[in-house]
Design a protein around this motif. Structure first.
Motif, short mmCIF file in Angstrom:
data_model
loop_
_atom_site.label_atom_id
_atom_site.label_comp_id
_atom_site.label_asym_id
_atom_site.label_seq_id
_atom_site.Cartn_x
_atom_site.Cartn_y
_atom_site.Cartn_z
N UNK A 153 -12.48 0.09 -6.09
CA UNK A 153 -11.46 -0.56 -5.27
C UNK A 153 -10.95 -1.80 -6.01
N UNK A 154 -9.67 -2.11 -5.80
CA UNK A 154 -9.03 -3.24 -6.46
C UNK A 154 -9.01 -4.45 -5.54
N UNK B 9 0.85 -1.19 0.00
CA UNK B 9 0.00 0.00 0.00
C UNK B 9 0.89 1.24 0.00
N UNK B 10 1.35 1.63 -1.17
CA UNK B 10 2.38 2.66 -1.29
C UNK B 10 1.83 4.06 -1.02
N UNK B 11 2.54 4.80 -0.18
CA UNK B 11 2.30 6.24 -0.05
C UNK B 11 2.85 6.94 -1.29
N UNK B 12 3.94 6.41 -1.81
CA UNK B 12 4.55 6.92 -3.03
C UNK B 12 5.21 5.75 -3.76
N UNK C 97 -10.22 -7.73 -1.05
CA UNK C 97 -10.42 -6.31 -1.33
C UNK C 97 -9.20 -5.58 -0.80
N UNK C 98 -8.35 -5.13 -1.72
CA UNK C 98 -7.10 -4.49 -1.31
C UNK C 98 -7.27 -3.01 -1.00
N UNK C 99 -8.38 -2.45 -1.43
CA UNK C 99 -8.65 -1.06 -1.10
C UNK C 99 -8.03 -0.04 -2.04
#
Length: 981
Positions: free
Chosen positions: A510-511, A327-330, A524-526
């Motif tokens: 959502x992916x 879950x990357x911030x960047x 559900x990865x969000x």
């Protein structure tokens, strides 16, 4: 590309006849054409390319075409497979071919170019994993002088100049390439009469000689020889050059023979998340500089590769949830978690050194304490920054880093400042800063701003992370070890990327993934799904930038959930589980199509089907309370969810409120699960953007809504369901992947592997093969539907094989989880009717790993936990504690740490010896630092660096493999059939 320079002469000519010849098997309705950079070849417009014509030569189908070109002509070109309307069906992989005509060719002379179709796998040796690490040379291979002119030898009508050209990317020092064959000029199969080839650069070797017509057909092979006259012949059948002189009279034949046919290269590696590594120097978590120690251990153990999970910054929430590495911030910034603070400066004050030492003791726990580790590192880093910021920020090294990375670095630093200022990463809560603009960014990062020092701190951290990872990365390359990264399929919806490029994402979605081995309710990865249409407008610049950034550190990478580049499982943003989604893109069921089949009650099929019977079954005597709070009875015995709880997210919110008010006394988790089952009890999902389009719910036959339908409706919906999931999308998904994946592959020279687990459409593996993408094989998750356990000996070469991965339990834990399954494995795989041991003993581990190392897969990459299980003293920890991720838990804490330091592993010669024995015994390659040891082995058996040196006589007699011109796969020789087929 070096000028061919086959012939020199003073006479000029107006035109030369160039003929292209290529063996390639096509299907009905397919054609081959050649298209190139010059107008005579279409100027890269395939519609105007040169269409080739087929003819049969024995079992081969040869495509041929000719055209006149001016003397001195040169161009780039490629081959394409097209349909009857010249629409592209397939194209060659790899670099564009280059053609430069021989100087002095006389007017009307024919030049034949004999090519082989270039596949994605042909390009693999030129990826940085091989070029810059595995095949990296400590010595220079110099370009040799051009060969002598051959014009004077063309003095008879029956003479032909033949140029032999072969690509050999892996060659040892003081070794050369030659060709031997049936004609006298090729030694008549005697090594002493070989034709030496000259190195002309880019791994290409070539030589020319004059042949007579009576020499044809020419049979030949390439080989390697060294100063000591040791000789090794390429594998496969004899190559053959056939020319029909009754229909053509070429004076020059250029043979582009592709890659030298050697024993397929096979290597081994270790997989471990960056955060899981433990060393004597780290602060509570693995750090980039620890990779140097891990590389040393890998080399000693015979491994060519170290595989990591994503290492990008994930600090979205400011708590342990951020341990989720996907879950990357960047997608550009590195994670501060992996910083070695004591390496920030050479003049750290004594008080800070003591603080570092105290933190090391406090954080040296069994697992990663994400929040405490992040807090400690950032606190210490800020103190060091305050002392040395002026010197660092003004240094040439930092200025170069900033100049190269400012496009992503400045927005990232601004985002981090705003995240901390507003105490949330949800940029919709940032007032006037919610919408990104370049003007606002300039003000945020201006040297005149009050918070400029805070912004620079984020620059400072990223600079040092870059320097430390670069140091480890270069160290790995020098040691011949591939550092393999991970490309996450998604980004966090509250990320720098969604803030700066909101047009690239579908923020109301959502992916996830449909139900599979990991979770019967799907995942559900969000992450928001991608707006591929928008991304295509600048040729996927965001993706290209991601891959360019990764290539600074890695020589290989894993494409997370590669199926997402064919189609993604898209969920509405109000979903919690992953069940009620649809594929994007996909061709839906239209209302008109359904009505033709006699399906018309769309409200009945697309709204939750809730009857009193279901309520009683799920909630027992409490069903009236549930009904009164969550449902309305819109007709007798038919219920619908109230507006405030008609989605999964709304149910979660209302349920929490009811529990807090003590309206409901049952388990919240059980109530939530049962209510979710009801809201998902539908047969068709109506498209929110098109009310006349529908998608069959995954596993619709499992619903009571389906069970209560009439037989006709059931039969129709079952047929349409099967068509939707397994047939109608294949062409669309193939086309989608062929738009996006080549962009990734061409954005860098890293070796690419695709994680192709789950429900695999039939179009996936052919596309991966076509593009040269390496797949993944986990024995407990076989691709074959009729197998419970995969068979490593039957894996294809273009795969990575492993007994487990980060998304499932370790080998030990899997063995202990299920007694009946363990017995089936022991009987069907181990081949024993005895009762298997309850524990996964080192002997069992050795057996399973040996089968993986011996598999024909290009790579065997083993999780470190499974390797440690080879030794009993490393199995005292409960096996379940070694699991890295639980895919069924969206809030899983990613915190596993290896319980032994890398320094200790380097001292464990017994474990190293056992692993090294497994690698070498399987015939896999191992790093060059062991060459001294390899020479000792060679005295006993003809093995060198994982490659078998085969005597020429044996090769000529026994090597009977074949080359498939369509897919470029080496079909291995019968002498090695037991090991590789």
């Amino acid at each position: 590309m070096v000028n061919l320079g086959l012939i020199r002469g003073s006479k000029t000519s107006n035109s030369v006849i160039v003929s292209f010849k290529l063996p390639y098997y096509t299907h009905w309705g397919q054609h081959l054409l050649v298209c190139g950079s010059e107008p005579v070849l279409g100027s890269w417009n395939v519609k105007k390319g040169l269409l080739l014509k087929p003819f049969h030569r024995g079992d081969e189908l040869i495509w041929s075409g000719s055209l006149p070109v001016p003397n001195g002509f040169g161009c780039e070109y490629s081959y394409y497979v097209v349909d009857d309307h010249r629409n592209i069906l397939r194209w060659e992989a790899g670099k564009k071919r280059k053609l430069i005509l021989p100087i002095g060719v006389q007017d009307g002379v024919s030049v034949e170019i004999h090519d082989l179709w270039q596949t994605g796998s042909d390009d693999l040796p030129f990826r940085s994993a091989f070029k810059n690490a595995i095949f990296r040379r400590s010595w220079n291979l110099g370009v040799e002088k051009p060969l002598a002119e051959l014009q004077n030898e063309l003095n008879t009508e029956d003479s032909v100049i033949v140029q032999f050209r072969i690509c050999c990317p892996n060659i040892e020092e003081k070794t050369s390439i030659c060709v031997i064959g049936s004609p006298l000029k090729l030694g008549q199969w005697k090594v002493q009469g070989r034709l030496k080839l000259n190195y002309i650069g880019e791994s290409i070797w070539q030589a020319e000689c004059v042949m007579r017509k009576e020499d044809f057909p020419i049979k030949y092979r390439y080989g390697k020889y060294g100063n000591a006259e040791n000789f090794s012949m390429e594998m496969g059948p004899n190559r053959e050059l056939f020319v029909d002189f009754t229909t053509t009279q070429p004076k020059y034949i250029i043979l582009s023979d592709g890659l030298m046919r050697e024993m397929p290269w096979r290597g081994a590696g270790v997989a471990i998340p960056m955060f899981s590594i433990r060393s004597d120097a780290d602060l509570g978590v693995g750090e980039f500089l620890d990779l140097k120690l891990l590389v040393d251990w890998s080399v000693q153990s015979g491994f060519h590769l170290v595989q990591l999970l994503p290492i990008n910054d994930t600090s979205v929430h400011g708590m342990w949830w951020d341990s989720y590495p996907y879950s990357s911030l960047s997608v550009f910034a590195l994670h501060p978690l992996y910083l070695r603070v004591q390496a920030l400066s050479e003049s750290i004050t004594e008080d800070i050194k003591q603080e570092i030492q105290r933190a090391r003791v406090q954080l040296d726990g069994k697992d990663v304490d994400y929040e405490a580790t992040m807090a400690a590192k950032l606190t210490i880093a800020k103190k060091i920054y305050s002392q040395e910021k002026e010197a660092i920020l003004s240094s040439t090294s930092f200025q170069n880093f900033f100049s190269e990375n400012q496009d992503w670095l400045r927005p990232y630093a601004a985002f981090c400042f705003l995240r901390d200022f507003f105490e949330t990463s949800d940029h919709s809560q940032w007032g006037r800063f919610s919408l990104f603009s370049q003007d606002r960014l300039e003000k945020l990062v201006s040297k005149d701003s009050l918070h400029y020092d805070i912004v620079c701190f984020h620059y400072y951290i990223q600079y040092h992370l870059h320097m430390q990872l670069s140091e480890a990365s270069e160290y790995a390359r020098k040691k011949g070890v591939v550092l393999k990264g991970d490309l996450p399929i998604g980004v966090d919806r509250n990320s720098v990327d969604t803030w700066v490029y909101p047009n690239l994402f579908r923020m109301n979605t959502s992916t996830g993934a449909p139900p599979d081995y990991f979770d019967k309710n799907g995942q559900n990865w969000g992450f928001p799904t991608y707006n591929w249409e928008e991304m295509s407008k600048d040729n996927y610049a965001w993706w290209r930038a991601r891959l360019t950034q990764m290539a600074k550190y890695f020589t290989a990478y894993r494409i997370d959930h590669i199926l997402g580049f064919f189609r993604i499982w898209e969920l509405p943003d109000h979903a919690v589980t992953g069940l009620c989604g649809k594929f994007r893109p996909s061709i839906p069921l239209s209302q008109e199509e359904l009505e033709r089949e006699g399906i018309w009650d769309f409200d009945r099929l697309s709204r939750p089907y809730v009857r009193q019977k279901s309520l009683v079954e799920k909630f027992g005597a409490s069903w009236p309370i549930i009904a009164s709070n969550f449902l309305n009875e819109y007709q007798k015995d038919h219920y619908e969810f109230k507006e405030d709880c008609n989605t999964e997210k709304k149910i979660v919110s209302k349920l929490k409120s009811c529990i807090e008010r003590s309206i409901l006394l049952e388990s919240e988790a059980l109530l939530r699960s049962n209510l979710f089952d009801l809201v998902k009890n539908i047969v068709l999902i109506r498209d929110p953007e098109d009310s006349k389009s529908f998608y069959p719910r995954f596993n619709l036959e499992d619903t009571s809504s389906f069970s209560d339908l009439d037989e006709h409706s059931k039969n129709v919906l079952k047929r349409l369901y099967y068509d939707y999931y397994f047939h109608r999308q294949e062409t669309l998904w193939r086309q989608n992947a062929l738009k996006t994946l080549p962009v990734l592959l061409n954005s860098s020279d890293m070796l690419a592997c695709g994680e192709d687990l789950g429900m695999i459409p039939s179009c996936v593996h052919p596309v991966m093969q076509e593009l040269g993408l390496i797949g993944l094989r986990i024995q407990r998750m076989p691709n074959e539907p009729d197998l419970e356990f995969g068979i490593p000996s039957q894996y294809s070469y273009m795969t990575v094989c492993a007994p487990s991965c980060h998304d499932c339990s370790t080998l030990r834990a899997w063995w202990e989880e299920d007694e009946e399954r363990r017995q089936r494995y022991f009987k069907n795989v181990v081949g024993s009717d005895l009762l298997p041991p309850d524990q996964c003993t080192p002997e069992i581990v050795h057996f399973i790993l040996r089968h993986h190392f011996e598999a024909p897969s290009m790579w065997a990459i083993i999780p470190l936990q499974d390797l440690l299980a080879l030794k009993e003293e490393y199995t005292t920890r409960p096996a379940a504690e070694e699991t890295i991720n639980d895919p069924t838990n969206p809030k899983h804490y990613w915190r596993y740490r290896v319980h032994v330091t890398v320094e200790s592993l380097l001292k464990d010669k017994d474990l190293i010896t056992e692993i090294k024995g497994l690698v070498r015994g399987s015939g896999r390659s191992y790093p060059p630092l062991d060459k001294v040891e390899a020479r000792t082995d060679m005295e006993k058996q003809p093995i060198a660096n994982g490659k078998q040196k085969v005597p020429l006589e044996y090769a000529m007699e026994h090597f009977t493999g074949q080359i498939s011109s369509e897919v470029g796969v080496i079909l291995f020789p019968t002498a090695q059939k037991h090991a590789y087929q």
